[in-house]
Design a protein around this motif. Structure first.
Motif, PDB file in Angstrom:
ATOM      1  N   SER A   7       0.897  -1.148  -0.124  1.00 49.41           N
ATOM      2  CA  SER A   7       0.010   0.168   0.062  1.00 49.41           C
ATOM      3  C   SER A   7       0.876   1.058   0.107  1.00 49.41           C
ATOM      4  O   SER A   7       0.418   2.234  -0.587  1.00 49.41           O
ATOM      5  N   LEU A   8       2.031   1.179   0.599  1.00 45.32           N
ATOM      6  CA  LEU A   8       2.989   2.382   0.677  1.00 45.32           C
ATOM      7  C   LEU A   8       3.497   2.662  -0.479  1.00 45.32           C
ATOM      8  O   LEU A   8       3.840   3.947  -1.032  1.00 45.32           O
ATOM      9  N   GLY A   9       3.938   1.749  -1.350  1.00 44.76           N
ATOM     10  CA  GLY A   9       4.570   2.025  -2.470  1.00 44.76           C
ATOM     11  C   GLY A   9       4.456   2.999  -3.489  1.00 44.76           C
ATOM     12  O   GLY A   9       4.949   3.904  -4.151  1.00 44.76           O
ATOM     13  N   LEU A  10       3.008   2.811  -3.712  1.00 46.57           N
ATOM     14  CA  LEU A  10       2.300   3.948  -4.754  1.00 46.57           C
ATOM     15  C   LEU A  10       2.510   5.454  -4.437  1.00 46.57           C
ATOM     16  O   LEU A  10       3.148   6.019  -5.217  1.00 46.57           O
ATOM     17  N   TRP A  11       2.285   5.651  -3.120  1.00 46.12           N
ATOM     18  CA  TRP A  11       2.422   7.011  -2.813  1.00 46.12           C
ATOM     19  C   TRP A  11       4.047   7.461  -2.723  1.00 46.12           C
ATOM     20  O   TRP A  11       4.377   8.521  -3.104  1.00 46.12           O
ATOM     21  N   GLU A  12       4.819   6.435  -2.088  1.00 47.18           N
ATOM     22  CA  GLU A  12       6.242   6.589  -2.256  1.00 47.18           C
ATOM     23  C   GLU A  12       6.847   7.077  -3.477  1.00 47.18           C
ATOM     24  O   GLU A  12       7.649   8.075  -3.745  1.00 47.18           O
ATOM     25  N   ARG A  13       6.414   6.051  -4.459  1.00 45.71           N
ATOM     26  CA  ARG A  13       6.836   6.523  -5.798  1.00 45.71           C
ATOM     27  C   ARG A  13       6.090   7.767  -6.597  1.00 45.71           C
ATOM     28  O   ARG A  13       6.849   8.389  -7.360  1.00 45.71           O
ATOM     29  N   THR A  14       5.013   7.948  -6.044  1.00 47.13           N
ATOM     30  CA  THR A  14       4.430   9.243  -6.722  1.00 47.13           C
ATOM     31  C   THR A  14       5.151  10.292  -6.115  1.00 47.13           C
ATOM     32  O   THR A  14       5.538  11.177  -6.711  1.00 47.13           O
ATOM     33  N   GLY A  15       5.757  10.285  -4.797  1.00 47.54           N
ATOM     34  CA  GLY A  15       6.478  11.404  -4.275  1.00 47.54           C
ATOM     35  C   GLY A  15       7.877  11.538  -5.121  1.00 47.54           C
ATOM     36  O   GLY A  15       8.366  12.376  -5.461  1.00 47.54           O
ATOM     37  N   GLY A  16       8.161  10.203  -5.517  1.00 53.09           N
ATOM     38  CA  GLY A  16       9.535  10.122  -6.221  1.00 53.09           C
ATOM     39  C   GLY A  16       9.432  10.837  -7.553  1.00 53.09           C
ATOM     40  O   GLY A  16      10.309  11.594  -7.925  1.00 53.09           O
ATOM     41  N   VAL A  17       8.276  10.630  -8.276  1.00 48.12           N
ATOM     42  CA  VAL A  17       7.873  11.056  -9.556  1.00 48.12           C
ATOM     43  C   VAL A  17       7.950  12.622  -9.422  1.00 48.12           C
ATOM     44  O   VAL A  17       8.330  13.416 -10.105  1.00 48.12           O
ATOM     45  N   VAL A  18       6.977  13.172  -8.472  1.00 45.95           N
ATOM     46  CA  VAL A  18       6.847  14.336  -8.010  1.00 45.95           C
ATOM     47  C   VAL A  18       8.450  15.448  -7.980  1.00 45.95           C
ATOM     48  O   VAL A  18       8.451  16.216  -8.513  1.00 45.95           O
TER      49      VAL A  18
ATOM     50  N   LEU B 235      19.083  16.712 -21.468  1.00 46.29           N
ATOM     51  CA  LEU B 235      18.332  17.038 -19.985  1.00 46.29           C
ATOM     52  C   LEU B 235      16.988  17.217 -20.329  1.00 46.29           C
ATOM     53  O   LEU B 235      16.024  16.864 -19.279  1.00 46.29           O
ATOM     54  N   ILE B 236      16.548  17.883 -21.347  1.00 48.10           N
ATOM     55  CA  ILE B 236      15.365  18.472 -21.674  1.00 48.10           C
ATOM     56  C   ILE B 236      14.367  17.112 -21.739  1.00 48.10           C
ATOM     57  O   ILE B 236      13.239  16.982 -21.350  1.00 48.10           O
ATOM     58  N   THR B 237      14.977  16.084 -22.641  1.00 48.77           N
ATOM     59  CA  THR B 237      14.142  14.972 -22.821  1.00 48.77           C
ATOM     60  C   THR B 237      13.737  14.271 -21.542  1.00 48.77           C
ATOM     61  O   THR B 237      12.744  13.867 -21.422  1.00 48.77           O
ATOM     62  N   TYR B 238      14.956  14.077 -20.602  1.00 48.78           N
ATOM     63  CA  TYR B 238      14.447  13.593 -19.333  1.00 48.78           C
ATOM     64  C   TYR B 238      13.591  14.263 -18.527  1.00 48.78           C
ATOM     65  O   TYR B 238      12.275  13.756 -18.014  1.00 48.78           O
ATOM     66  N   ALA B 239      13.449  15.449 -18.447  1.00 49.09           N
ATOM     67  CA  ALA B 239      12.586  16.498 -17.825  1.00 49.09           C
ATOM     68  C   ALA B 239      11.170  16.429 -18.352  1.00 49.09           C
ATOM     69  O   ALA B 239      10.169  16.291 -17.758  1.00 49.09           O
ATOM     70  N   GLU B 240      11.136  16.213 -19.816  1.00 48.81           N
ATOM     71  CA  GLU B 240       9.686  16.367 -20.389  1.00 48.81           C
ATOM     72  C   GLU B 240       9.007  14.881 -20.328  1.00 48.81           C
ATOM     73  O   GLU B 240       7.899  14.834 -19.920  1.00 48.81           O
ATOM     74  N   MET B 241       9.821  13.907 -20.389  1.00 46.07           N
ATOM     75  CA  MET B 241       9.395  12.520 -20.340  1.00 46.07           C
ATOM     76  C   MET B 241       8.866  12.344 -18.884  1.00 46.07           C
ATOM     77  O   MET B 241       7.639  11.745 -18.775  1.00 46.07           O
ATOM     78  N   LEU B 242       9.177  12.864 -17.777  1.00 46.96           N
ATOM     79  CA  LEU B 242       8.868  12.829 -16.467  1.00 46.96           C
ATOM     80  C   LEU B 242       7.721  13.505 -16.161  1.00 46.96           C
ATOM     81  O   LEU B 242       6.903  13.148 -15.632  1.00 46.96           O
ATOM     82  N   ARG B 243       7.710  14.799 -16.833  1.00 48.65           N
ATOM     83  CA  ARG B 243       6.702  15.459 -16.483  1.00 48.65           C
ATOM     84  C   ARG B 243       5.312  15.094 -17.225  1.00 48.65           C
ATOM     85  O   ARG B 243       4.216  14.940 -16.699  1.00 48.65           O
ATOM     86  N   MET B 244       5.505  14.437 -18.525  1.00 47.38           N
ATOM     87  CA  MET B 244       4.412  14.021 -19.141  1.00 47.38           C
ATOM     88  C   MET B 244       4.031  12.687 -18.355  1.00 47.38           C
ATOM     89  O   MET B 244       2.826  12.600 -18.451  1.00 47.38           O
ATOM     90  N   GLY B 245       4.872  12.168 -17.754  1.00 48.28           N
ATOM     91  CA  GLY B 245       4.417  10.738 -17.171  1.00 48.28           C
ATOM     92  C   GLY B 245       3.563  11.027 -16.017  1.00 48.28           C
ATOM     93  O   GLY B 245       2.590  10.450 -15.684  1.00 48.28           O
ATOM     94  N   LEU B 246       3.903  12.134 -14.990  1.00 46.84           N
ATOM     95  CA  LEU B 246       3.283  12.452 -13.975  1.00 46.84           C
ATOM     96  C   LEU B 246       1.914  12.991 -14.416  1.00 46.84           C
ATOM     97  O   LEU B 246       0.825  12.883 -13.958  1.00 46.84           O
ATOM     98  N   ASP B 247       2.039  13.814 -15.378  1.00 48.26           N
ATOM     99  CA  ASP B 247       0.451  14.222 -15.757  1.00 48.26           C
ATOM    100  C   ASP B 247      -0.488  13.249 -16.251  1.00 48.26           C
ATOM    101  O   ASP B 247      -1.474  13.340 -15.946  1.00 48.26           O
ATOM    102  N   TYR B 248      -0.118  12.274 -16.936  1.00 48.74           N
ATOM    103  CA  TYR B 248      -0.519  11.139 -17.498  1.00 48.74           C
ATOM    104  C   TYR B 248      -1.132  10.540 -16.215  1.00 48.74           C
ATOM    105  O   TYR B 248      -2.412  10.053 -16.218  1.00 48.74           O
ATOM    106  N   ALA B 249      -0.458  10.186 -15.125  1.00 52.94           N
ATOM    107  CA  ALA B 249      -0.627   9.106 -14.134  1.00 52.94           C
ATOM    108  C   ALA B 249      -1.936  10.086 -13.291  1.00 52.94           C
ATOM    109  O   ALA B 249      -2.661   9.244 -12.738  1.00 52.94           O
ATOM    110  N   CYS B 250      -1.700  11.292 -13.221  1.00 56.73           N
ATOM    111  CA  CYS B 250      -2.866  12.058 -12.525  1.00 56.73           C
ATOM    112  C   CYS B 250      -4.238  11.951 -13.445  1.00 56.73           C
ATOM    113  O   CYS B 250      -5.299  12.038 -12.951  1.00 56.73           O
ATOM    114  N   ARG B 251      -4.007  12.261 -14.767  1.00 62.87           N
ATOM    115  CA  ARG B 251      -5.200  12.647 -15.621  1.00 62.87           C
ATOM    116  C   ARG B 251      -5.796  11.129 -15.675  1.00 62.87           C
ATOM    117  O   ARG B 251      -6.967  10.948 -15.408  1.00 62.87           O
TER     118      ARG B 251
END
Lengths: 471, 471, 471, 471
Positions: free
Chosen positions: B274-285, B320-336
């Motif tokens: 149960s903890l993993g999801l929120w820990e990893r969400t914190g990691g992605v943020v 560096l941009i590719t890394y930042a954007e792929m992560l930002r898009m991943g977080l956006d997707y996870a929330c949507r």
């Protein structure tokens, strides 16, 4: 003159040098806490009577005197291998930078063709330092200001070290040099141009050697290690720090007999490049050492928690092995397939050193990832030795850090501490940057590979394979 | 009960908790130098009247009272986005771990089906902490001893936290938990099993929450930051450290109304995961924040030395941009593309979070390499602020660190310092390991991806593409 | 005018176009074996009555007529998603290149500001092709000769397409264009400049559309697929090939009403860049498809030999999942965070598309390595269907390729064949190069990221984090 | 008996062997189109009078006769280097597999200790093949069925080759072997167990050598090359294909004097592993060749379009150089630091070969990415030679593929064709898989590194560096 004793070395540093660190001007570095670890290292290199390493540290010169082996110019494969052995196990970084004299000697003939006086000066300084058992720093990188502009086009003409006055008895130089390892703890600053120069930059084509205490020289220090560290918690950095110097030349007079270049801009590139090979060789020797440590640490940390049969752990260890072995084989090749200068000086294969150094630098970060994966969270969260020694907290640490019979808790802690110290703490950060930047950064190695690869042969073979007949 | 003030929070820590650090037992952490930075951070999260962030920090509960928003259970996409905003900019790591209550609430129904008392206890503790504005730590990882053996097979039966006595009024537990972020500066220790358990390990299937000052609880601390740091030289770590706790349960009594699991081993895995999801969400943020910083820093350090037209530098920045954007898009997707539990709780898309977290962790080291390549040697060798403030050395630093009009030397130094602090110093080392290990390491994310990927669909499409007719 | 039938499409190709392939001039491509697979694909896109896909293929224009949906200009997120759905599953590459009309329409206003006639020509050609159900090719890349020289400095002035004569009724152009997908099987060649042009290159700033059978146009073809392939052995390439055209303009007359640019060099860059977004969007859509196939194939080939519990295999599959999910999330983001032109045209987020396309291209080779690791040697050594159908050899193949209950030998063979066909055969080779080069190569995507990343914000955040106060 | 002539070799293949390919049973492979390229290669290895390579191909045996050098057992570093030279330039893959006899000889003593007859059989077969100038295939990989089950647990007991009958005069075997390079074009099938066997699998611990035309042997072929290819368009694969055999043993009788193992399961692992070293050595030799070609091709394609001063192109070429040099140095090391068996047989350093082979395999895909980036779209879209020879289309191709003085268009085309053929076509696909899978896949190399690395030394050094005193 005989070899110095460690005590004589310490005494020699009390010479009025102008040293800054942490906001303070330090009058006597030999007694200052910040310098204790670096000086202990430097001092140990003067221990010529160490039963194990003493013989490796000294050699008999052609004049029959004894000198530190860092001054020995390799004349055979055996000499080269001995030098690598010295670099690997019997010489600290602060002494290793005295390789700058070897770099100088390697270009002496080229320099002499343009101005015989320069060659004589090189020879004289080399012998002087060798015979007096002095150390010299590699003083090369200028601040460079705005990278799009040449040296003479900067807002401040001093952003590259330059000749501001030419006198009958010598030259006056002004400027600064960055990233000068060990500058504060050696005797001579051996200054090189940072790059090839154009005609219009002639005043920037300057090379010379001066004592650290020459008037006008000031050194501001920086190190990853703030002071003395506990060797249980910091097994590596407790013993291995050496300050980097930000070296200022505030209108420093250099007599002609210490000048190696003063305006002949066609030689600037030759001198600038001469250092790279030995710096990178040092990097490759270091890479062989540290990558083997990574394998050992990866295996130990895995075994100690009973994970040695885990396929993913084995996979990570195999990646560490690949890295270590490819580097070891590269160094071996570079020494075996050595090159020889016109004057009979033997040096490692240039292409081999650059390829191995690039492989080291380009893959260091990713390789550490495997070690971090093996190390787990304890790499960051392990309590300190002090808490182990406190009977109350120590009791719990011993109880709960037990894994299985035969694994000593203190040994386990030390292994985790070394992983952290080498790869995930202040010293570790320095390792990341040094692996990448020492000897000139990725671009410099790539450029040397592009220059030295036997491209004509490769192209001919590719054309033949493509079915193109030779013209 | 009203929200606490920062002062009330500090007062609440003077409760007799047993805390060790650097070999010392610390009686009052609120006055001890080692705790000043972590407590300043924790205190700031109680600043509900901050004009900019105060409103984000609090919300109105279903009971009409006000509480810290970390307790708000998302019921809609908007709630989820607000929570991400909170995580991103208005909550320190020490408070963020109170997400553990959300993890508990997410499995409350499953737990209640086995034993309704557990569900009631979860609900009660959640409300108690929320209404008293308390903080709780995520207490999950056991020392684990020899990884080839199960919990009950270890040399010492205490190497996983276990029930040593069952009494009419509660249970007595013994063991330890590692890597417990913020344990010493919160109020409640929320203990979870570290993994699924077999029947024979039933005594290890235990979950509960107790106050930090419960008799028998002892916490040994560790942090990358030894004490207060200068914010010029350490722009990040001067403000962001939080101790990790090695938490010992030395025969601790837990009354039944604080127990969430006591032997029903079939629930151990549910609670552990149960903890993993929120820990990893914190990691992605965190990954979105830090990767954007990397882009900004990479561009600044490049521009400041006039290298912004250099193709190799542009290439590194694009990486560096590719890394930042792929992560930002991943977080956006996870929330949507959020998921919803039976009870209406909304949480980020599990596969998306795991994929993004894995991408973050697996590529962090290599991405830092690009930043180190851009940063150059100055990342390691830049002198300290103290030397800048010393008029003698400072004069030279200002002169020689100048690059071009519009580039302030102090700003340039701060940019280099932040690169070093974030990626090549003690805090940087912590970042490397945390990026990899937080939320369970690479293997844990891979395993969750293997479990949650819509594999049936992928296989069906692959078979169709291969020309295999459905059976 | 009504939509064409597949037969009408075939008829429309018998128009005297000048086509070369394998050394032969082909008078009627509709009957030539080399064109059968490409034309089957093109024809299928005219199947507007397909029960499953027909409705997706057509839309009602603002004039009330019906047209192929490739002509629909997205005006909303829903339109954009429909278009992605069309690209993903209901349109072959040969039709997809008609997106060139969308690219033209996207710059119509900019072009019109310089010369209103150009805008009218764009509008007219767009409507003409839409209303007559024609297809157009993206004709952009010039041969470029020596890359160190500009268009006007080449040994042969024709190495970039140029205007050789301006007449009252139109222009005469000469030159060639490379890599023109589907050139031989469409109706219109929509020619764009390959890059921004300087004033001295004005004759090279030329854009227009002409029918494939215009006098002076000659197309030399190339494809990875030599002819018809067996769909058991070649499950993908038996159905998916499309010739690339080397298109020659040998003094081709273009009437003014088909000219979009003729010398206004300030527009050359605008037109050149207009295509990139849609080409890369196509690449990202393809990446989502193929990466999901990789996951399905990796899992199938693993399960079919009973290795699904092997940790190394699971690791490789998780890597394939990460790739597939990051791409899927990138595409989703690009559509959700769409951009809108002044005229209300909706298009995918430019930065998102470029980041995702770059991630796809830069990691494709390495990702295939995971699939090859899973596939094993059988990927290369599996005998052909013909040997399976031969009763003697087929008997042995069925016996020895059996693995376990539930795994059909033919299905297993097809799975291996698809892996080989997609990644380790002629079509696979094309995939490697296309993943990298389509839409302009790695450098083009990097450059677009450098241009479109919100760098001011990233720098401001980095400066704030470094402690630099805004000026 | 004297060395065979090429004609005698061809004659020797007309021996009634049972061969299938593309659905057909082929009675005489020497006249069948599918076999022409492989047989041309095999035949060339019998050209002992080639002025350049003939001497390298033969050697004088200890009996004073002449034999093909593939049979020479290295007894010194010089022998080893000669063998590498042979592998590199004077022996096709179809002959190279005769190294299987060397593998047999390397374990002869171990085998003899268990059963002296086996050792005598090995010696006899080796001499027989050497003296009759025969070729033998490495027959090792079983189909394996369900990987989770052992050989004896499969649905069909024949999924690993096994002894179905033991007779006074020999054994009868049944089963199949996969990926048998050159099986159809050699004389002997040298069969090895595929892995170590447990006691219960004793019937599967079987090794022997039999002629290809032994009753019951049937071979189904597969190759990436469908037939003869044009050497302009396919500069590599027009000359280099060799069929892989799916070899069936349908109750084949093997007389005792050809048996090397029949049930002594403790030897199965020894025999299985004996092949790996020479297969991987072959892989490393190939890697040195192909990686040098990549450098030459990368440089040529870059120069030919005037991009040799482009920093990104130089960067890619430097990456290709690093790969080529690290491999070359690895091979050099492996030969110099050779190992010697008890019987005086010299072989390459096992750890070195495995590390270099792994480095080759693990980085091949990514390295090709650099070459594809340099090659551009023309790698896929270049028209064929036939179109160049057609005067009409050829005229345009010559005109528009011109880049600059000194670059011949045909040479440029051939360079692009070789890049495509080697890395982006059917042969290229085979290269990807073979680089990865030959000699046993990534896992096999990793496993050998884990076994052979001097781990005790690495651990001792790591412990010493961590400050742990030896116990």
């Amino acid at each position: 003159m005989p070899l110095k004793t460690p005590e004589q070395y310490m005494e020699s540093l009390r010479d009025g040098r102008v040293i800054y660190w942490e906001g303070e001007r330090i009058d006597d570095i030999t007694t200052h806490p910040l310098f204790q670890v670096p000086l202990a290292l430097m001092r140990s290199d003067y221990d010529y009577h160490d039963p194990e390493l003493g013989a490796l540290r000294r050699y008999t010169t052609e004049d029959g005197s004894e000198a530190h082996r860092v001054f020995q110019i390799p004349r055979s494969e055996a000499d080269l291998n001995t030098r690598v052995e010295l670099m690997r196990g019997a010489m600290s970084i602060g002494t290793a930078v005295s390789s700058v004299f070897m770099a100088l000697m390697s270009v002496k003939d080229d320099v002499g063709r343009v101005n015989p006086m320069y060659a004589k000066n090189i020879e004289r300084i080399y012998q002087y330092c060798r015979d007096n058992d002095l150390r010299g720093a590699e003083v090369i990188t200028d601040p460079k200001g705005d990278r799009r502009r040449r040296a003479n086009e900067q807002d401040d003409p001093d952003l590259y070290v330059r000749i501001v006055e030419r006198r009958a008895d010598g030259i006056v130089v002004r400027g600064a040099k960055l990233h000068i390892t060990a500058a504060s703890v050696v005797h001579e600053l051996v200054v090189m141009p940072t790059k090839a120069m154009k005609e219009i930059e002639a005043d920037y084509a300057v090379s010379f050697s001066i004592p650290v205490n020459t008037p006008g020289v000031k050194i501001i220090n920086r190190s990853f290690a703030p002071a003395e560290l506990n060797s249980f918690d910091y097994p590596a950095s407790a013993h291995h720090s050496c300050p980097e110097g930000f070296v200022v030349f505030d209108d420093v007079f250099v007599p002609w007999d210490r000048v190696f270049l003063a305006g002949e801009m066609q030689l600037a590139g030759t001198l600038a490049r001469s250092l790279g090979l030995w710096e990178r060789t040092g990097g490759v020797v270091e890479s062989v050492k540290i990558s083997e440590l990574f394998v050992g640490l990866g295996q130990l940390v895995t075994e100690m928690q009973g994970k040695d049969h885990d396929p993913i752990a084995q996979n990570s260890i195999a990646e560490l092995i690949t890295y270590a072995e490819m580097l070891r084989m590269g160094l071996d090749y570079a020494c075996r397939h050595y090159e020889t200068s016109h004057s009979g000086m033997v040096y490692p294969n240039v292409l081999a050193i650059n390829a191995a150094k690039y492989y080291y630098a380009a893959n260091f970060h990713q390789t550490v990832r495997y070690l971090h994966d093996l190390g787990g969270g304890l790499t960051m969260t392990l309590p300190l030795e002090a808490d182990l020694r406190n009977p109350e907290s120590g009791h719990y640490m011993r109880k709960y850090l037990h894994t299985k019979a035969g694994v000593d808790v203190e040994a386990r802690m030390r292994v985790h501490n070394l992983i952290r110290d080498l790869t995930a703490d202040a010293y570790g950060g320095w390792q990341f940057v040094v692996a990448l930047q020492a000897g000139g950064g990725l671009a410099a190695q790539r450029s040397m590979m592009n220059r030295t690869y036997p491209m004509a042969r490769a192209k001919a073979r590719a054309l033949a394979a493509a079915g193109v007949k030779p013209a």
